[in-house]
Design an enzyme around this catalytic site. Structure first.
Site, mmCIF file in Angstrom:
data_model
loop_
_atom_site.group_PDB
_atom_site.id
_atom_site.type_symbol
_atom_site.label_atom_id
_atom_site.label_comp_id
_atom_site.label_asym_id
_atom_site.label_seq_id
_atom_site.Cartn_x
_atom_site.Cartn_y
_atom_site.Cartn_z
ATOM 1 N N SER A 289 0.837 -1.202 0.000
ATOM 2 C CA SER A 289 0.000 0.000 0.000
ATOM 3 C C SER A 289 0.876 1.258 0.000
ATOM 4 C CB SER A 289 -0.966 -0.044 1.182
ATOM 5 O OG SER A 289 -1.978 0.927 1.047
ATOM 6 N N ASP B 14 -10.356 -4.487 -4.315
ATOM 7 C CA ASP B 14 -9.744 -3.581 -3.342
ATOM 8 C C ASP B 14 -10.549 -2.283 -3.273
ATOM 9 O OD1 ASP B 14 -8.137 -1.796 -1.928
ATOM 10 O OD2 ASP B 14 -6.278 -2.531 -2.825
ATOM 11 N N HIS C 175 -7.919 -5.388 -0.271
ATOM 12 C CA HIS C 175 -6.764 -4.508 -0.140
ATOM 13 C C HIS C 175 -5.622 -5.173 0.618
ATOM 14 C CE1 HIS C 175 -4.422 -0.885 -0.006
ATOM 15 N NE2 HIS C 175 -4.426 -0.861 1.308
#
Length: 257
Positions: free
Chosen positions: A104, A206, A236
């Site tokens: 991320s 996601d 995610h």
């Protein structure tokens, strides 16, 4: 789990005490860059630690300031500060070829790290490859600011902070400083020359980083050796056993390349 070492980053009032865990091992090593508001004890980071032990691989992970065991307040953090910490820990604790794994926000940190390394003389640690999991470069602008309602934007600009609800537990602050300082580090829309192979793992389901964001990133990477794997039912976090296996497979591939 080994006890952390600590390294100081910054000067004067911006000095931060950063917690780092390192395992010695063979090369290439693995360098973990975690996500926004996460820490180095998460599922994926720990799975890589277990793999590193089994494979006798060197492994370095740390907490950004305001995260986990490092000093500072989360609300005081910026992309620039966290990038500075990433580069400082990489230089101090890594040697030889490294596979950098960024999750991320850690994907943004990995790309900034690669760009910084490419602009300076060779150091004792080099890049063997990047593994980016739901990478979120430019997320402060593209995935936050541009998606915020006028009311939220106004609150951030007038009060300096907005408490963002999180489905992962608890609200967390989004500050005006985070948004504005993040604009100094935007990458999308230009060429990102990382100088090494890249593997991207992205969940199609996601809700935080849309798959189109990862697709846009691939167009910014000039290397021929860029592979995007779209996990049709992936979220995610990509922390299920099958997701962990894909991550480790990608790290292993680049480690042995």
């Amino acid at each position: 789990m080994p006890e952390p070492d600590f390294i100081e980053v910054g000067e004067g009032g911006t000095k931060r005490r950063i917690a780092v865990r390192k395992r010695e091992g063979d090369r290439p090593g693995v360098f973990w860059l975690g996500g926004f508001n996460s820490d180095m004890k998460g599922t994926k980071a720990q799975a890589l630690d277990d793999w590193a032990v089994a494979q006798r691989r060197a492994y370095v992970r740390f907490d950004y300031s305001g995260h986990g065991e490092s000093s500072g307040r989360f609300a005081d953090g910026t992309i620039g500060q966290w990038h500075e910490e990433s580069l400082r820990v990489f230089d101090a604790f890594c040697a030889g070829p490294q596979v950098v794994v960024g999750s991320s926000m850690g994907g943004w940190m990995a790309l900034l790290l690669a760009r910084a390394l490419a602009k300076r003389p060779a150091s004792r640690a080099t890049l063997a490859g990047l593994v980016l999991i739901a990478p979120a470069p430019d997320f402060t602008e593209e995935l936050m600011w541009k998606g915020f309602s006028p009311e939220i934007r106004d609150q951030i600009m007038t009060t300096g902070v907005w408490q963002r609800p999180s489905e992962y537990g608890g609200d967390y602050p989004i500050t005006r400083n985070l948004i504005e300082e993040g604009r100094n580090h935007l990458l999308l829309g230009g060429t990102i020359d990382v100088g090494c192979p890249v593997r991207i793992l992205q969940g199609a389901q996601d809700p935080d980083v849309p798959w189109r964001h990862a697709f846009a990133l691939t167009h910014c990477l000039p290397s021929d050796d860029v592979v995007l794997t779209l996990v049709q039912d992936g979220d995610h976090r990509l922390s299920r056993p099958q997701d962990i296996a894909r991550m480790i497979g990608a790290v292993g591939e680049l480690s042995n390349g």
